[in-house]
Design a protein around this motif. Structure first.
Motif, mmCIF file in Angstrom:
data_model
loop_
_atom_site.group_PDB
_atom_site.id
_atom_site.type_symbol
_atom_site.label_atom_id
_atom_site.label_comp_id
_atom_site.label_asym_id
_atom_site.label_seq_id
_atom_site.Cartn_x
_atom_site.Cartn_y
_atom_site.Cartn_z
ATOM 1 N N VAL A 36 33.057 36.042 44.751
ATOM 2 C CA VAL A 36 32.735 37.222 45.039
ATOM 3 C C VAL A 36 32.602 38.209 44.006
ATOM 4 C CG1 VAL A 36 32.657 39.395 46.758
ATOM 5 C CG2 VAL A 36 32.784 36.923 47.650
ATOM 6 N N PHE A 37 34.010 38.516 43.597
ATOM 7 C CA PHE A 37 34.374 39.749 42.694
ATOM 8 C C PHE A 37 34.125 39.832 41.294
ATOM 9 C CE2 PHE A 37 36.475 41.376 46.633
ATOM 10 C CZ PHE A 37 35.919 42.641 46.477
ATOM 11 N N TYR A 38 34.270 38.127 40.817
ATOM 12 C CA TYR A 38 34.041 37.949 39.352
ATOM 13 C C TYR A 38 33.028 38.662 38.456
ATOM 14 C CZ TYR A 38 34.950 35.395 34.894
ATOM 15 O OH TYR A 38 35.215 35.245 33.657
ATOM 16 N N MET A 39 32.061 38.607 39.145
ATOM 17 C CA MET A 39 30.649 39.490 38.523
ATOM 18 C C MET A 39 30.954 40.683 38.239
ATOM 19 S SD MET A 39 28.567 36.837 38.244
ATOM 20 C CE MET A 39 26.834 37.946 38.103
ATOM 21 N N LYS A 42 34.800 27.273 57.779
ATOM 22 C CA LYS A 42 35.005 28.260 58.731
ATOM 23 C C LYS A 42 35.552 29.549 58.227
ATOM 24 C CE LYS A 42 35.584 28.003 63.752
ATOM 25 N NZ LYS A 42 36.103 27.206 64.740
ATOM 26 N N LEU A 43 36.391 29.321 57.503
ATOM 27 C CA LEU A 43 37.302 30.355 56.747
ATOM 28 C C LEU A 43 36.409 31.176 55.964
ATOM 29 C CD1 LEU A 43 40.664 28.949 56.047
ATOM 30 C CD2 LEU A 43 40.230 30.443 57.784
ATOM 31 N N TRP A 44 35.477 30.364 55.205
ATOM 32 C CA TRP A 44 34.755 30.929 54.297
ATOM 33 C C TRP A 44 33.576 32.163 55.020
ATOM 34 C CZ3 TRP A 44 29.403 30.422 53.480
ATOM 35 C CH2 TRP A 44 28.661 31.015 52.298
ATOM 36 N N LYS A 45 33.178 31.579 56.055
ATOM 37 C CA LYS A 45 32.195 32.323 56.689
ATOM 38 C C LYS A 45 32.697 33.461 57.436
ATOM 39 C CE LYS A 45 28.274 29.796 58.856
ATOM 40 N NZ LYS A 45 27.690 28.979 60.118
ATOM 41 N N ASN A 46 33.985 33.398 57.655
ATOM 42 C CA ASN A 46 34.740 34.608 58.156
ATOM 43 C C ASN A 46 35.033 35.696 57.122
ATOM 44 O OD1 ASN A 46 36.188 36.363 59.835
ATOM 45 N ND2 ASN A 46 38.251 35.436 59.024
ATOM 46 N N HIS A 93 33.018 40.026 54.709
ATOM 47 C CA HIS A 93 34.096 41.057 54.755
ATOM 48 C C HIS A 93 34.124 41.424 53.216
ATOM 49 C CE1 HIS A 93 37.444 43.286 56.173
ATOM 50 N NE2 HIS A 93 38.059 42.701 55.142
ATOM 51 N N LEU A 94 34.412 40.409 52.330
ATOM 52 C CA LEU A 94 34.693 40.586 51.027
ATOM 53 C C LEU A 94 33.429 41.625 50.385
ATOM 54 C CD1 LEU A 94 36.405 37.343 49.712
ATOM 55 C CD2 LEU A 94 37.199 39.698 50.336
ATOM 56 N N LYS A 95 32.260 41.147 50.748
ATOM 57 C CA LYS A 95 31.070 41.787 50.206
ATOM 58 C C LYS A 95 31.205 43.260 50.844
ATOM 59 C CE LYS A 95 27.861 38.425 48.706
ATOM 60 N NZ LYS A 95 26.974 37.650 49.406
ATOM 61 N N LYS A 96 31.594 43.668 51.776
ATOM 62 C CA LYS A 96 31.857 44.986 52.194
ATOM 63 C C LYS A 96 32.764 45.682 51.425
ATOM 64 C CE LYS A 96 30.452 44.962 56.600
ATOM 65 N NZ LYS A 96 30.681 44.657 57.798
ATOM 66 N N ALA A 97 33.835 44.952 51.267
ATOM 67 C CA ALA A 97 34.927 45.567 50.352
ATOM 68 C C ALA A 97 34.380 45.837 49.139
ATOM 69 C CB ALA A 97 36.233 44.282 50.145
ATOM 70 N N MET A 98 33.656 45.291 48.593
ATOM 71 C CA MET A 98 33.243 45.144 47.095
ATOM 72 C C MET A 98 32.192 46.529 47.000
ATOM 73 S SD MET A 98 31.300 42.668 44.566
ATOM 74 C CE MET A 98 29.630 42.591 45.347
ATOM 75 N N GLN A 99 31.582 46.960 48.191
ATOM 76 C CA GLN A 99 30.860 48.172 47.968
ATOM 77 C C GLN A 99 31.749 49.193 48.430
ATOM 78 O OE1 GLN A 99 28.093 46.996 50.922
ATOM 79 N NE2 GLN A 99 26.760 45.662 49.461
ATOM 80 N N THR A 100 32.747 49.054 49.025
ATOM 81 C CA THR A 100 33.665 50.332 49.506
ATOM 82 C C THR A 100 34.847 50.595 48.718
ATOM 83 O OG1 THR A 100 34.424 48.970 51.416
ATOM 84 C CG2 THR A 100 32.602 50.354 51.639
ATOM 85 N N VAL A 101 35.687 49.412 49.154
ATOM 86 C CA VAL A 101 37.278 49.861 48.625
ATOM 87 C C VAL A 101 37.127 49.334 47.295
ATOM 88 C CG1 VAL A 101 38.364 47.526 49.093
ATOM 89 C CG2 VAL A 101 39.493 49.401 49.111
ATOM 90 N N HIS A 113 45.208 43.254 43.594
ATOM 91 C CA HIS A 113 45.368 44.183 44.789
ATOM 92 C C HIS A 113 44.265 43.937 45.942
ATOM 93 C CE1 HIS A 113 45.768 48.322 46.149
ATOM 94 N NE2 HIS A 113 44.301 48.342 46.311
ATOM 95 N N LEU A 114 43.017 43.528 45.379
ATOM 96 C CA LEU A 114 41.927 43.117 46.427
ATOM 97 C C LEU A 114 42.571 42.018 47.177
ATOM 98 C CD1 LEU A 114 38.815 43.793 44.319
ATOM 99 C CD2 LEU A 114 39.474 44.992 46.421
ATOM 100 N N ALA A 115 42.953 41.142 46.371
ATOM 101 C CA ALA A 115 43.454 39.694 47.105
ATOM 102 C C ALA A 115 44.446 40.205 48.347
ATOM 103 C CB ALA A 115 44.137 38.720 46.145
ATOM 104 N N ALA A 116 45.412 40.971 47.955
ATOM 105 C CA ALA A 116 46.554 41.253 48.754
ATOM 106 C C ALA A 116 45.912 42.039 50.128
ATOM 107 C CB ALA A 116 47.343 42.168 48.459
#
Lengths: 713, 448
Positions: free
Chosen positions: B226-229, B264-268, B272-280, B239-242
């Motif tokens: 998600v974040f490498y781009m 299943k874990l990926w779907k979960n 969430h990570l995408k949202k994190a990319m836009q916000t946090v 930090h994001l990983a933690a």
């Protein structure tokens, strides 16, 4: 002291402290002459006490309004601090980069109000969180060095403030001897926390309020003005030491929190853990102030419509500053008490009645001269007129009665105004304004019921639906019930009666209406042919127009008429009331002059028409001509108004000398050479004009100067 | 994989070092061979550069600490003047061998003093027989100090006649340092960016104790996807990983999935990570707020980010002033007559349009304008008469302090100050929305 010296030198003369002139007491300004016949002392005292009351009231309002914000901030500081304290060995805490907790405090563009907010904020923080609060201002911190200096100075001093007794070694270390680096700040912090830890339990008084190792709060008052470099450096440095020095930042932001992103690159802003806090908007603040200061009977002093309009306009059009509004209000008070001798009666009713008895003869004459009182006298029968104008004692009795009337008027005015506001504020398009202050202004200006806006609001009110009407009536009942006016018992009763009638309607009206609509529907369905259909529709329309109103509509009319009646009875403009001059300050022009000065216009008037300020009869002239008796700069100014963007100095000088020599007749004008003195006068006048910023030397053309202004203002 | 080998140091230490600096083995071995043995002289100055978080500081610190080489480590941002910097080096040098802290205050104003005191310190600390390393982190700050500091540091070995090496760490290339007067050229060493594989390896290195390494590596894999781009900053990624790991573990904790159930874990976690990319990640909301949201299982929609509060409430005339400033900044002076005068002369439209077809004024950025022009435009766009009161002028000044306008050039107020409008079109549009008439006017003048 002599300035005899062999060489050139600069001599310093320190003013001797003894010679300082004793400044006149403020109270003396109220006294024009020496006689105290117009109660100047008493007026001054009244003015002071009134202002004191108002000041404490406004401060209290401010405190209440800020409470929510400060509570949020304090809880944020506590939280971020506790996270710092935990020092867990937990995996997530180790992996997470330690960010600096930061509160972005959006305060709005009214920068002048911020100082007060920050002052109370730092007080709150010092009482609740930490003794270590530093306030930084951009103008003090052009570089990171100055910032550190300021920061350390404030922090270390504040420690000395906390307990001065046993901290002599810190006092000794003067500020410039401490190395201005984060390292020394950290060692200072370690020292201090160590000390508080080893404190004897008896001295725990201060630390019980604060946390175990209190954070250091740094407030940046005006985030926008800080330079990027200083902020970046400071953030980078402090983020490296966040583990040793628990720092919390507060950014005071005037515009929008986006400024953080535009000031700081991502690499720096990623060091922060920013939370947003927003203060109450200044407009709401103003409404509260107006509500508590003007729409109340607590204070005898009132503002007339024009004055209030000036103050509100300055607020809305220029600065959004509540502090300035209050300052303007203060100016009104001072002006009123200073210029109106009768303002001695502008106090609580009981007190005023007492003061009426001790009025001097000249004060009585002042009362007789009041326009509103004259109108009152003219409306009386002739014997009474004579008595009013000659017998002081009779006059005093009447004054007492009139003051009481005025008081009752105020008591009734406010609840009725609020009640009317309940109605007008929910109408579409707000014909009488959304805010109560607009309504207040409209009511003060003239008879509100004669205005078109009022007419249209009543029309709209006659179309309100039932649920709205009921809630409004309930609100009105509350307003009247809580008001102190004595005459409102009946009004409340009547309103309650309306409410019960509406409730009855709900039951009865429902079935009746249904029946009617069904029947007309059936009629419509019967006729299929177009012509008949049209006819019936027309008939239906006719019948509806002429049909007697439903019960609900009748009731609605009644309610609106009732409100209209109240308005006509109680919302008479204040300047129709006798003796309103005592309570109301209405010299809006003076206020405008003081608060919304026009320097350009003033300068233009001074130069264009020197008589206005100098009051010299010789200078009195009409418009166009240039008098040679005017000061040189005025002549030069007037001449330069006729020129274009570039002014030829030679032509200008010639024109100047013609004007100046005009009086000396043709024989003087014959000499072609311009007099040296005139030349010098001209040069001086031109350089004065340059100093005032009207012209500047130009390099475009030799012997020309450029005009910096255009038009005649 | 190149194993670290050096005769001067015990193999065990080297092995430990190697485990501490994953993906930087070649650089470390290079440094080791440059350093040589403890007593050997090495390059007088070494310049190490590389992008943000490519491990420069970390590698140097670990290297010097693990091998227990005598060193001084100074951050040039923190010690912002040359005096502070030199004093800090001397203080650290004094505390170098002894653990006890000398509180003795050092006064060192010039580089000459520094050299003298440095010699004394080296002798007193018994450091003659081994190389002393002075590491200057964020060395780009040195350029802003006095002109002699950087060249002097580069040849400190020669000046002091002691066994000392200065290591400069920087994010920018050496060419930008080189003073015009010339100087001693340091040995330059480049730390390349970590590749995605490196990042994966380093990030998975520190897995939480309660979960297996494989489980965590899978998580890191998704995270990087998600974040490498957008972000290659190791610190930020860590930090994001933690921050988001607890969310990833949720299904496992609740027993809905086991650790191997990657899909299943990926779907979960993915949305969430995408949202994190836009916000946090953008610091729109803070990480503590994000964590609280995770705990309460709330939607991030209810928490508004910083940029949601972009609207600025301004007084009536300030709005007009700002609009006038914007018009003055982006419209050429020639068009003023046409836009703001009622009876303007006819301008040949075709001629006018031709010149401006190519470049939009918005691409050129704001141009400065004099105060008088601003006021003239203000008078013409405000319907009722505006008196040039002191309040109007002070509003201009406060707009400058709010950074909505900026003062151009010298500060001589009498000479007619010039301003620039620094706000964007969107901002002006938001303001102009209050005055619907203006909207049209603006569209005419600057719209494409």
């Amino acid at each position: 002291m002599s300035t005899c010296s062999v060489s050139k030198g600069c001599f310093v003369f320190k003013p001797s402290p003894k010679k300082r002139r004793v400044s006149p007491k403020t109270a003396d300004y109220f006294r024009e002459g020496n006689n105290d016949s117009e109660d100047s002392g008493l007026r001054f005292a009244t003015c002071q006490s009134l202002w004191k009351q108002i000041k404490s009231e406004t401060e209290q309002i401010q405190e209440e309004l800020n409470k929510q914000l400060f509570d949020n901030l304090v809880s944020f500081l506590r939280r971020s601090h506790s996270e710092f304290q935990e020092k867990t060995t937990e995996w997530t805490c180790q992996m997470k980069s330690s960010e600096i907790p930061t509160a972005a405090l959006v305060l709005g563009v009214n920068v002048t109000d911020h100082d007060l907010t920050f002052k109370s904020l730092s007080e709150v923080l010092q009482n609740n969180i930490t003794p270590y609060v530093a306030l930084l201002q951009a103008k003090d911190c052009p570089g990171i060095k100055n910032l550190m200096q300021k920061l350390m100075g404030q922090l270390m001093n504040c420690y000395i403030d906390v307990d001065t007794s046993d901290e002599e070694d810190w006092v000794q270390v003067s500020q410039n001897r401490i190395r201005c680096s984060m390292a020394s700040l950290i060692s200072w912090y370690e020292n201090i926390t160590k000390k508080t830890d080893s404190e004897t339990p008896s001295k725990k008084r201060t630390s019980s309020r604060h946390l175990q190792s209190p954070p250091v709060v740094v407030i940046f008052k005006d985030m926008e003005s800080f330079t990027t470099k200083v902020l970046q450096d400071f953030l980078v440095i402090s983020s490296q030491h966040i583990r040793e020095l628990p720092l919390i930042l507060i950014f005071g932001i005037a515009t929008s929190p986006m400024i953080i992103h535009s000031l700081l690159p991502h690499s720096v802003s990623s060091l922060l853990c920013i939370e947003l806090f927003q203060s109450l908007s200044c407009k709401e603040h103003l409404s509260t102030i107006i509500d508590k200061l003007l729409l109340t009977t607590q204070f005898a002093f009132k503002l007339s419509e024009k004055v209030l309009q000036v103050l509100i306009n300055i607020f809305l059009y220029h600065d959004f500053s509540v502090q300035n509004f209050i300052k303007g209000f203060q100016l009104c008070i001072v002006e009123h008490f200073c210029s109106q001798p009768l303002s001695v009666l502008c106090c609580r009713l009981v007190e005023a009645k007492k003061r009426v008895n001790s009025l001097s003869h000249s004060q009585c004459e002042n009362v007789r001269r009041l326009p509103s009182f004259r109108r009152y006298v003219e409306s009386q029968v002739s014997e009474k007129q004579i008595a009013l104008l000659t017998a002081d004692n009779f006059l005093k009795e009447v004054i007492q009665k009139l003051l009481e009337d005025l008081h009752v008027y105020h008591e009734n005015y406010v609840p009725v105004l609020r009640c009317l506001h309940v109605f007008t504020s929910s109408l579409p398009k707000y014909p009488l304004g959304k805010q109560i202050r607009e309504l207040h202004c409209a009511c003060l200006e003239n008879r509100v019921w004669e205005t078109e806006e009022y007419e249209s609001s009543l029309q709209l009110a006659r179309m309100l639906n039932k649920s709205d009407l009921v809630t409004m009536l309930q609100k009105c009942v509350e307003i009247f019930a809580s008001s102190s006016g004595k005459e409102f018992d009946k009004v409340v009763e009547k309103l309650k009666e309306f409410l019960t009638q509406f409730q009855k309607l709900e039951v009865a009206g429902a079935c009746q209406e249904r029946g009617e609509s069904v029947s007309s529907q059936k009629e419509l369905q019967k006729k299929t042919d177009l012509y008949h259909l049209q006819k019936t529709l027309l008939e239906l329309k006719e019948s509806r127009r002429s049909k007697k109103l439903t019960k609900f509509e009748m009731l609605r009319f009644e309610v609106v008429d009732f409100i209209d009646n109240l308005v006509r009875n109680y919302l008479v403009p204040a300047d129709h009331k006798t003796l309103h001059e005592i309570m109301y300050f209405n010299t809006a022009s003076a206020l405008r002059e003081h608060l919304n000065a026009a320097p350009r216009i003033a300068l233009h008037t001074a130069l264009n028409n020197p008589y206005c300020y100098l009051k010299n009869q010789a200078l009195k002239s009409d418009g166009g001509t240039i008098s040679n008796k005017a000061p040189d700069i005025c002549i030069v100014y007037k001449l330069h108004l006729e020129c274009g963007r570039l002014i030829n100095l030679v032509d200008w000088l010639e024109a100047f000398s013609t004007v100046v020599m005009a009086v000396e007749g043709p024989n003087a004008a014959a000499s072609d050479q311009v007099d040296d003195i005139i030349h010098a006068r001209f040069i001086r006048a031109v350089s004065e004009l340059e100093l005032l910023g009207f012209i500047k030397p130009s390099k475009q053309k030799t012997d020309h100067v450029a005009r910096l202004t255009w038009g005649g203002c | 994989m190149p194993n670290l080998e050096h005769p001067a140091y015990p193999a065990a230490t080297l092995l430990r070092l190697e485990s501490l600096v994953p993906c930087r083995e070649s650089q470390v071995s290079m440094l080791l061979s440059i350093f040589g043995e403890r007593q050997q002289f090495t390059f007088p100055s070494i310049f190490i550069y590389g992008h943000t978080s490519s491990g420069k500081t970390y590698v140097m610190q670990t290297l010097l600490n693990t091998l227990q080489l005598p060193h001084v480590f100074v951050n040039c941002v923190e010690y912002f003047t040359s005096r502070l910097l030199l004093e800090e080096i001397l203080i650290q040098l004094q505390n170098c061998s002894f653990e006890t802290k000398h509180a003795s205050h050092v006064l060192c104003d010039t580089f000459n003093d520094f050299v003298r005191m440095f010699k004394q310190a080296v002798t007193s600390q018994d450091l003659q027989d081994q190389t002393l390393y002075i590491v200057l982190d964020r060395a780009e700050q040195l350029r802003e100090m006095e002109a002699n500091i950087l060249p002097a540091f580069l040849r400190l070995q020669e000046l002091t006649d002691r066994n000392v090496t200065v290591v400069l760490l920087s994010e920018i290339v050496w060419e930008l340092f080189r003073p015009s007067t010339g100087c001693f050229e340091p040995f330059t060493l480049y730390f390349p960016d970590y590749s995605i594989g490196h990042l994966q390896k380093i990030l998975s290195h520190n897995h939480p104790p309660e979960y297996s390494a494989d489980f965590y590596a899978a998580y890191i894999n998704i995270l990087l996807g998600v974040f490498y781009m957008v972000c290659r900053d190791l610190k930020e990624l860590q930090h994001l990983a933690a921050l988001n790991f607890s969310k990833y573990c949720e299904p496992v904790v609740r027993g809905e999935a086991n650790e191997r159930d990657t899909r299943k874990l990926w779907k979960n976690i993915e949305p969430h990570l995408k949202k994190a990319m836009q916000t946090v990640y953008l610091r729109e909301i803070s990480s503590s707020q994000w964590e609280r949201l995770q705990r309460d299982d709330g939607e991030p929609g209810q928490l508004k980010g910083l940029s949601a509060h972009a609207h600025v409430e301004l007084p009536y005339y300030s709005k007009f002033l700002l609009i006038a400033a914007y018009l003055a900044s982006y419209n050429p002076v020639r068009t003023d007559k046409r836009f703001f005068l009622k009876h303007h002369g006819k301008i040949k439209k075709t001629n006018f349009m031709k010149k401006h077809e190519k470049t939009s004024n918005h691409l050129l950025g704001p141009k400065p304008f004099p105060l008088d022009r601003l006021l003239a435009i203000l008078y013409s766009i405000v319907d009722n008469r505006v008196a040039p009161t002191a309040n109007i002028f002070s509003q201009i000044t406060s707009l400058v302090t709010l950074q909505l306008l900026s003062l151009v050039g010298h500060n001589d107020q009498l000479d007619g100050p010039r301003y620039k409008c620094t706000v964007s079109l969107d901002f002006i549009r938001a303001i102009a929305r209050f005055f619907s008439l203006l909207h049209l006017k603006e569209g005419q003048s600057i719209g494409p």
